[in-house]
Write a protein that holds these residues in place. Structure first.
Motif, PDB file in Angstrom:
ATOM      1  N   ILE A 266       0.839  -1.199   0.000  1.00  0.00           N
ATOM      2  CA  ILE A 266       0.000   0.000   0.000  1.00  0.00           C
ATOM      3  C   ILE A 266       0.874   1.248   0.000  1.00  0.00           C
ATOM      4  O   ILE A 266       0.609   2.205  -0.731  1.00  0.00           O
ATOM      5  CB  ILE A 266      -0.936  -0.018   1.228  1.00  0.00           C
ATOM      6  N   TRP A 267       1.925   1.231   0.793  1.00  0.00           N
ATOM      7  CA  TRP A 267       2.826   2.383   0.866  1.00  0.00           C
ATOM      8  C   TRP A 267       3.514   2.636  -0.476  1.00  0.00           C
ATOM      9  O   TRP A 267       3.678   3.788  -0.898  1.00  0.00           O
ATOM     10  CB  TRP A 267       3.867   2.165   1.962  1.00  0.00           C
ATOM     11  N   LYS A 268       3.923   1.570  -1.179  1.00  0.00           N
ATOM     12  CA  LYS A 268       4.582   1.742  -2.479  1.00  0.00           C
ATOM     13  C   LYS A 268       3.629   2.358  -3.501  1.00  0.00           C
ATOM     14  O   LYS A 268       4.051   3.103  -4.382  1.00  0.00           O
ATOM     15  CB  LYS A 268       5.112   0.402  -2.991  1.00  0.00           C
ATOM     16  N   ALA A 269       2.342   2.035  -3.375  1.00  0.00           N
ATOM     17  CA  ALA A 269       1.363   2.603  -4.307  1.00  0.00           C
ATOM     18  C   ALA A 269       0.973   4.024  -3.930  1.00  0.00           C
ATOM     19  O   ALA A 269       0.663   4.840  -4.793  1.00  0.00           O
ATOM     20  CB  ALA A 269       0.114   1.720  -4.357  1.00  0.00           C
ATOM     21  N   ARG A 270       1.015   4.348  -2.636  1.00  0.00           N
ATOM     22  CA  ARG A 270       0.507   5.633  -2.163  1.00  0.00           C
ATOM     23  C   ARG A 270       1.605   6.582  -1.661  1.00  0.00           C
ATOM     24  O   ARG A 270       1.472   7.806  -1.735  1.00  0.00           O
ATOM     25  CB  ARG A 270      -0.489   5.380  -1.018  1.00  0.00           C
ATOM     26  N   HIS A 271       2.651   6.029  -1.042  1.00  0.00           N
ATOM     27  CA  HIS A 271       3.779   6.791  -0.467  1.00  0.00           C
ATOM     28  C   HIS A 271       3.408   7.615   0.766  1.00  0.00           C
ATOM     29  O   HIS A 271       4.133   7.579   1.755  1.00  0.00           O
ATOM     30  CB  HIS A 271       4.444   7.680  -1.524  1.00  0.00           C
ATOM     31  N   ILE A 272       2.358   8.353   0.722  1.00  0.00           N
ATOM     32  CA  ILE A 272       1.937   9.125   1.891  1.00  0.00           C
ATOM     33  C   ILE A 272       0.470   8.819   2.164  1.00  0.00           C
ATOM     34  O   ILE A 272      -0.369   8.921   1.267  1.00  0.00           O
ATOM     35  CB  ILE A 272       2.141  10.637   1.676  1.00  0.00           C
ATOM     36  N   LEU A 273       0.168   8.446   3.410  1.00  0.00           N
ATOM     37  CA  LEU A 273      -1.203   8.142   3.793  1.00  0.00           C
ATOM     38  C   LEU A 273      -1.783   9.286   4.612  1.00  0.00           C
ATOM     39  O   LEU A 273      -1.047  10.077   5.207  1.00  0.00           O
ATOM     40  CB  LEU A 273      -1.262   6.850   4.611  1.00  0.00           C
ATOM     41  N   LEU A 274      -3.100   9.355   4.634  1.00  0.00           N
ATOM     42  CA  LEU A 274      -3.783  10.364   5.429  1.00  0.00           C
ATOM     43  C   LEU A 274      -3.676  10.012   6.913  1.00  0.00           C
ATOM     44  O   LEU A 274      -3.560   8.838   7.282  1.00  0.00           O
ATOM     45  CB  LEU A 274      -5.258  10.446   5.030  1.00  0.00           C
TER      46      LEU A 274
ATOM     47  N   ARG B 148      -3.895   6.320  11.729  1.00  0.00           N
ATOM     48  CA  ARG B 148      -4.488   5.948  13.020  1.00  0.00           C
ATOM     49  C   ARG B 148      -5.188   4.591  12.930  1.00  0.00           C
ATOM     50  O   ARG B 148      -5.090   3.766  13.849  1.00  0.00           O
ATOM     51  CB  ARG B 148      -5.478   7.030  13.475  1.00  0.00           C
ATOM     52  N   TYR B 149      -5.903   4.363  11.831  1.00  0.00           N
ATOM     53  CA  TYR B 149      -6.613   3.094  11.630  1.00  0.00           C
ATOM     54  C   TYR B 149      -5.641   1.911  11.684  1.00  0.00           C
ATOM     55  O   TYR B 149      -5.897   0.917  12.385  1.00  0.00           O
ATOM     56  CB  TYR B 149      -7.327   3.142  10.275  1.00  0.00           C
ATOM     57  N   TYR B 150      -4.525   2.007  10.966  1.00  0.00           N
ATOM     58  CA  TYR B 150      -3.562   0.909  10.937  1.00  0.00           C
ATOM     59  C   TYR B 150      -2.798   0.791  12.250  1.00  0.00           C
ATOM     60  O   TYR B 150      -2.584  -0.319  12.764  1.00  0.00           O
ATOM     61  CB  TYR B 150      -2.587   1.093   9.777  1.00  0.00           C
ATOM     62  N   LEU B 151      -2.361   1.917  12.818  1.00  0.00           N
ATOM     63  CA  LEU B 151      -1.557   1.872  14.035  1.00  0.00           C
ATOM     64  C   LEU B 151      -2.340   1.312  15.216  1.00  0.00           C
ATOM     65  O   LEU B 151      -1.770   0.627  16.072  1.00  0.00           O
ATOM     66  CB  LEU B 151      -1.009   3.255  14.375  1.00  0.00           C
TER      67      LEU B 151
ATOM     68  N   THR C 151      -5.795  -8.232   5.274  1.00  0.00           N
ATOM     69  CA  THR C 151      -6.764  -9.230   4.829  1.00  0.00           C
ATOM     70  C   THR C 151      -7.704  -8.632   3.790  1.00  0.00           C
ATOM     71  O   THR C 151      -7.658  -7.442   3.481  1.00  0.00           O
ATOM     72  CB  THR C 151      -7.588  -9.755   6.013  1.00  0.00           C
ATOM     73  N   ASP C 152      -8.599  -9.473   3.307  1.00  0.00           N
ATOM     74  CA  ASP C 152      -9.533  -9.045   2.275  1.00  0.00           C
ATOM     75  C   ASP C 152     -10.437  -7.916   2.757  1.00  0.00           C
ATOM     76  O   ASP C 152     -10.832  -7.051   1.986  1.00  0.00           O
ATOM     77  CB  ASP C 152     -10.380 -10.243   1.824  1.00  0.00           C
ATOM     78  N   ASN C 153     -10.783  -7.912   4.049  1.00  0.00           N
ATOM     79  CA  ASN C 153     -11.655  -6.858   4.583  1.00  0.00           C
ATOM     80  C   ASN C 153     -10.866  -5.714   5.218  1.00  0.00           C
ATOM     81  O   ASN C 153     -11.379  -5.001   6.085  1.00  0.00           O
ATOM     82  CB  ASN C 153     -12.651  -7.439   5.586  1.00  0.00           C
ATOM     83  N   MET C 154      -9.593  -5.569   4.801  1.00  0.00           N
ATOM     84  CA  MET C 154      -8.737  -4.450   5.212  1.00  0.00           C
ATOM     85  C   MET C 154      -8.384  -4.485   6.697  1.00  0.00           C
ATOM     86  O   MET C 154      -8.156  -3.452   7.317  1.00  0.00           O
ATOM     87  CB  MET C 154      -9.386  -3.104   4.854  1.00  0.00           C
ATOM     88  N   GLU C 155      -8.301  -5.673   7.258  1.00  0.00           N
ATOM     89  CA  GLU C 155      -7.872  -5.812   8.650  1.00  0.00           C
ATOM     90  C   GLU C 155      -6.386  -6.126   8.679  1.00  0.00           C
ATOM     91  O   GLU C 155      -5.892  -6.933   7.880  1.00  0.00           O
ATOM     92  CB  GLU C 155      -8.664  -6.920   9.338  1.00  0.00           C
TER      93      GLU C 155
ATOM     94  N   ALA D   9     -13.852   3.582  11.036  1.00  0.00           N
ATOM     95  CA  ALA D   9     -14.130   2.215  11.501  1.00  0.00           C
ATOM     96  C   ALA D   9     -13.688   1.185  10.469  1.00  0.00           C
ATOM     97  O   ALA D   9     -13.357   0.047  10.822  1.00  0.00           O
ATOM     98  CB  ALA D   9     -15.621   2.059  11.788  1.00  0.00           C
ATOM     99  N   GLN D  10     -13.648   1.579   9.201  1.00  0.00           N
ATOM    100  CA  GLN D  10     -13.278   0.664   8.122  1.00  0.00           C
ATOM    101  C   GLN D  10     -12.697   1.470   6.980  1.00  0.00           C
ATOM    102  O   GLN D  10     -13.129   2.600   6.723  1.00  0.00           O
ATOM    103  CB  GLN D  10     -14.509  -0.118   7.641  1.00  0.00           C
ATOM    104  N   LEU D  11     -11.709   0.909   6.298  1.00  0.00           N
ATOM    105  CA  LEU D  11     -11.148   1.546   5.108  1.00  0.00           C
ATOM    106  C   LEU D  11     -11.642   0.807   3.865  1.00  0.00           C
ATOM    107  O   LEU D  11     -11.762  -0.416   3.877  1.00  0.00           O
ATOM    108  CB  LEU D  11      -9.618   1.524   5.141  1.00  0.00           C
ATOM    109  N   PRO D  12     -11.912   1.526   2.778  1.00  0.00           N
ATOM    110  CA  PRO D  12     -12.332   0.851   1.543  1.00  0.00           C
ATOM    111  C   PRO D  12     -11.135   0.186   0.880  1.00  0.00           C
ATOM    112  O   PRO D  12     -10.003   0.674   0.986  1.00  0.00           O
ATOM    113  CB  PRO D  12     -12.868   2.007   0.683  1.00  0.00           C
ATOM    114  N   PRO D  13     -11.340  -0.936   0.183  1.00  0.00           N
ATOM    115  CA  PRO D  13     -10.233  -1.598  -0.520  1.00  0.00           C
ATOM    116  C   PRO D  13      -9.538  -0.686  -1.524  1.00  0.00           C
ATOM    117  O   PRO D  13      -8.343  -0.842  -1.787  1.00  0.00           O
ATOM    118  CB  PRO D  13     -10.914  -2.780  -1.222  1.00  0.00           C
ATOM    119  N   SER D  14     -10.265   0.285  -2.075  1.00  0.00           N
ATOM    120  CA  SER D  14      -9.658   1.204  -3.047  1.00  0.00           C
ATOM    121  C   SER D  14      -8.538   2.023  -2.428  1.00  0.00           C
ATOM    122  O   SER D  14      -7.678   2.556  -3.143  1.00  0.00           O
ATOM    123  CB  SER D  14     -10.725   2.138  -3.628  1.00  0.00           C
ATOM    124  N   SER D  15      -8.504   2.144  -1.083  1.00  0.00           N
ATOM    125  CA  SER D  15      -7.457   2.924  -0.432  1.00  0.00           C
ATOM    126  C   SER D  15      -6.093   2.264  -0.566  1.00  0.00           C
ATOM    127  O   SER D  15      -5.073   2.878  -0.244  1.00  0.00           O
ATOM    128  CB  SER D  15      -7.790   3.131   1.048  1.00  0.00           C
ATOM    129  N   CYS D  16      -6.044   1.022  -1.036  1.00  0.00           N
ATOM    130  CA  CYS D  16      -4.757   0.372  -1.283  1.00  0.00           C
ATOM    131  C   CYS D  16      -3.984   1.072  -2.392  1.00  0.00           C
ATOM    132  O   CYS D  16      -2.750   1.011  -2.434  1.00  0.00           O
ATOM    133  CB  CYS D  16      -4.958  -1.099  -1.648  1.00  0.00           C
TER     134      CYS D  16
END
Length: 650
Positions: A151-159, A164-167, A195-199, A322-329
């Motif tokens: 995800i980082w290689k595709a985005r480089h900088i996250l919001l 907070r969601y990942y940490l 995972t498939d549901n962004m967990e 509470a949840q991130l969309p898969p498109s955020s990858c």
């Protein structure tokens, strides 16, 4: 990194034949060729390659080894499917030759024993293991969206809400480890699996160790250089505070685009870590700056605990979805926090009426699609004869879907055997990272030794089989990225990572639920569960045909059942569009003059320059390296080199 000054076009007027759908503008692996099979006659289906079957010598269970997921110093990790149940695992394969020495084998057994004892929502689940004469096999929970590194290689900088969601999930898993007296010792983006549901799941316990008293801690320097704590480099041992330091480096990397102490020289990186010398970008929020400064302190005891980190203003005063969309990858998500009034209304509604249930239709539709994909995958691994005759499907309506209406078209269900042929990808499938790395290496070598020249050498005879993207539409804020190849095949890389293509003769639909699983359907037999994606695909095809000018399409040709290469990833900059394909092809479209560069082949690398008049000339990289090329081509090659370096993180 090559500076952008190598290519300075005039101010951007309009991108490539305005390749956007009306409205607002807004990732790995490759599909294999189609494999036809005749259903209904015994033995007609092809059996899986015996070389890719893994057999447990004790239980007798067999597993089908799929694509390569990753590799390390001791092991390789593959996708593996239980041939009896269809359950998918990630299997870590360690050759016996790599654990021939007693201490090496003991290390692997310790990793297995430790991982097997861990049971937490945010820890990759250990399933089972066994070994044969050739290898040791460790079966783990399969995380379909790879890792936070991808995800980082595709985005480089996250919001900040994403971070907070990942940490929060990383800290939950890490707190569990520390409570059990376990230190991870290798926290980094590549060890946080999605995972498939962004967990998020914390994995790879190859360097994990039990927490020892201060005077008994091992002084070995281990881990990833950019994330090592000062006390580890100073051989003072690794404690829970060292994992907290690595967590701070992860947070910095996600927010700022690169690790805090990264330099081009490893010794200089270590010097910066020991001196805690780094800079905080001004665009970070005050809370983020304060938390990073609190974590990245030289004295371990001065750092906050995991509980104190969660109580910091960065977490308590900032919005966490509470949840991130898969498109955020791959793309920036819309994470507008709900208004306080809306949140209050939602709480009151839930307290009075309970949770809102999904409609039976939506649940059934999702279950049907999941069952469809599972059944088709199982059919390609464990063929079974079917005596059911397919029912006649209705013809599709000829009316192209509009922007506002992409509802599924009516059609009668058909038996799975009649809906399409399927195939599995090979373990040698290319990922976007592999495409970038290989092309980057070949292009760097070409430019490093190229002499100056005023004109290009003689081109090769043009290849009729060279494919390129002649039209494209960026509608990723709603659906995905659509494109048309020069063969007139139209495809869409959807925001959820699935891929669908319409053959040039418009008779077949190719569908990839993952980058390594491919199904081909006749147009009149596309399953009901895929009709919505088909509606979007047909809308893209109609829009590009009616609104975008021709981009150098090839003469009409008869299309075989083999699908065209998949689009793995795409990047847009202010000056160009970068496209990466599963066959290793890299295409760059320059907005200002509508020229294109297509890099393909690798052995040797072929460089095709599509000029403004749509005339395509192909050169071998070794010829350009020996004879030189025109300034017009050289400046574009240097720009592409810089673009690849930027997005590969090298």
């Amino acid at each position: 990194m090559e500076p952008a000054a190598f290519f300075r076009p005039q101010p951007l007027a309009s991108p490539e034949p305005r390749s956007r759908a009306p409205g607002k503008d807004s990732e790995a692996g490759a599909g294999a060729g189609a494999r036809e099979s005749e259903r209904g006659s015994p033995g007609a289906d092809p059996l899986p390659d015996p070389a890719r079957l893994i057999r447990d010598p004790l239980s007798g269970r067999t597993y089908y080894r799929g694509r390569l997921l990753g590799k390390g110093g001791f092991a390789r990790c593959y996708e593996a499917t239980d041939t009896s149940s269809g359950h998918t695992y990630a299997v870590k394969v360690i050759p016996q030759s790599r654990v021939a020495k007693p201490h090496q084998r003991e290390k692997i057994l310790q990793e297995i024993a430790l991982h097997r004892s861990l049971h937490h929502r945010h820890i990759v689940r250990f399933s089972h293991h066994f070994e044969d004469e050739g290898s040791i096999y460790i079966f783990l929970e399969y995380c379909s969206r790879k890792s936070l590194a991808h995800i980082w290689k595709a985005r480089h900088i996250l919001l900040e809400p994403e971070v907070r969601y990942y940490l929060r999930q990383v800290i939950a898993g890490l707190r569990y480890l520390h409570q059990r007296g376990v230190l991870h010792r290798d926290l980094k983006l590549g060890n946080f699996f999605i995972t498939d549901n962004m967990e998020l799941k914390l994995g790879d316990f190859g360097l994990a160790a039990r927490l020892e008293p201060q005077d008994q801690r091992k002084k070995t320097i281990c881990g990833t250089p950019n994330y090592l704590a000062p006390e580890v480099l100073l051989r003072q041992g690794h404690g829970p505070e060292s994992d907290v330091w690595s967590l701070g480096c992860v947070m910095y990397t996600l927010l700022c685009g690169s690790p805090p102490f990264e330099t081009t020289d490893l010794k200089e990186t270590y010097r910066c870590i020991k001196q805690v010398r780094y800079t905080l970008p001004t665009y970070l929020s005050v809370c983020a700056r304060h938390l990073l400064a609190a974590i990245l302190r030289p004295v371990p005891q001065d750092r906050p605990s995991l509980e104190e980190i969660l109580q910091h203003d960065f977490f308590t005063k900032g919005y966490t979805p509470a949840q991130l969309p898969p498109s955020s990858c791959t793309t920036v998500p819309d994470l507008t926090p709900p208004s306080p009034a809306q949140s209050f209304f939602t709480k009151v509604t839930k307290s009075l009426f309970g949770r809102k249930k999904k409609s039976k239709l939506a649940v059934q539709e999702q279950d049907n699609l999941s069952r469809l994909v599972s059944d088709l995958v199982l059919m390609s691994i464990c063929p079974q004869n079917s005596s059911k005759e397919p029912r006649q499907a209705q013809k599709e309506a000829d009316v192209p879907p509009s922007l506002a209406e992409t509802a599924p078209e009516e059609g009668s269900p058909r038996s799975l055997a009649a809906m399409g042929s399927s195939c599995e990808g090979s373990e040698e499938c290319l990922t976007a990272a592999a495409v970038m790395e290989s092309t980057l290496c070949a292009l760097r070598n070409c430019l490093a030794f190229m002499p100056p020249a005023e004109q290009n050498p003689a081109p090769l005879a043009s290849s009729e089989h060279l494919l390129w993207v002649s039209k494209w539409v960026d509608y990723s804020n709603k659906y995905g990225f659509g494109y048309q190849l020069s063969s007139r095949q139209v495809a869409v890389l959807f925001n959820d990572g699935t891929h669908m293509a319409l053959s040039s003769n418009r008779k077949n639909v190719h569908y990839n639920p993952t980058s390594t699983k491919h199904f081909c359907f006749p147009m009149e037999a596309v399953p009901q569960q895929l009709q919505r994606q088909l509606g979007v695909l047909r809308y893209f095809a109609s829009y590009m045909d009616q609104n975008l000018m021709k981009g150098g399409d090839l003469p009409s040709m008869d299309e075989t059942e083999s699908p065209a290469p998949l689009l793995l990833q795409w990047f847009k900059t202010d000056q160009a569009l970068l496209l990466l394909f599963s066959d290793g092809t890299v295409q760059v479209n320059f907005y200002v003059d509508h020229t294109k560069l297509i890099l393909s082949g690798w052995e040797p690398l072929l460089i095709t320059f599509v000029a403004r008049d749509r005339r395509a000339l192909t050169y071998q990289a070794p010829h350009l390296q020996r004879l030189g090329c025109s300034p017009e081509l050289r400046v574009r090659l240097r720009f592409v080199l810089g673009l690849l370096r930027q997005h590969s993180g090298t």
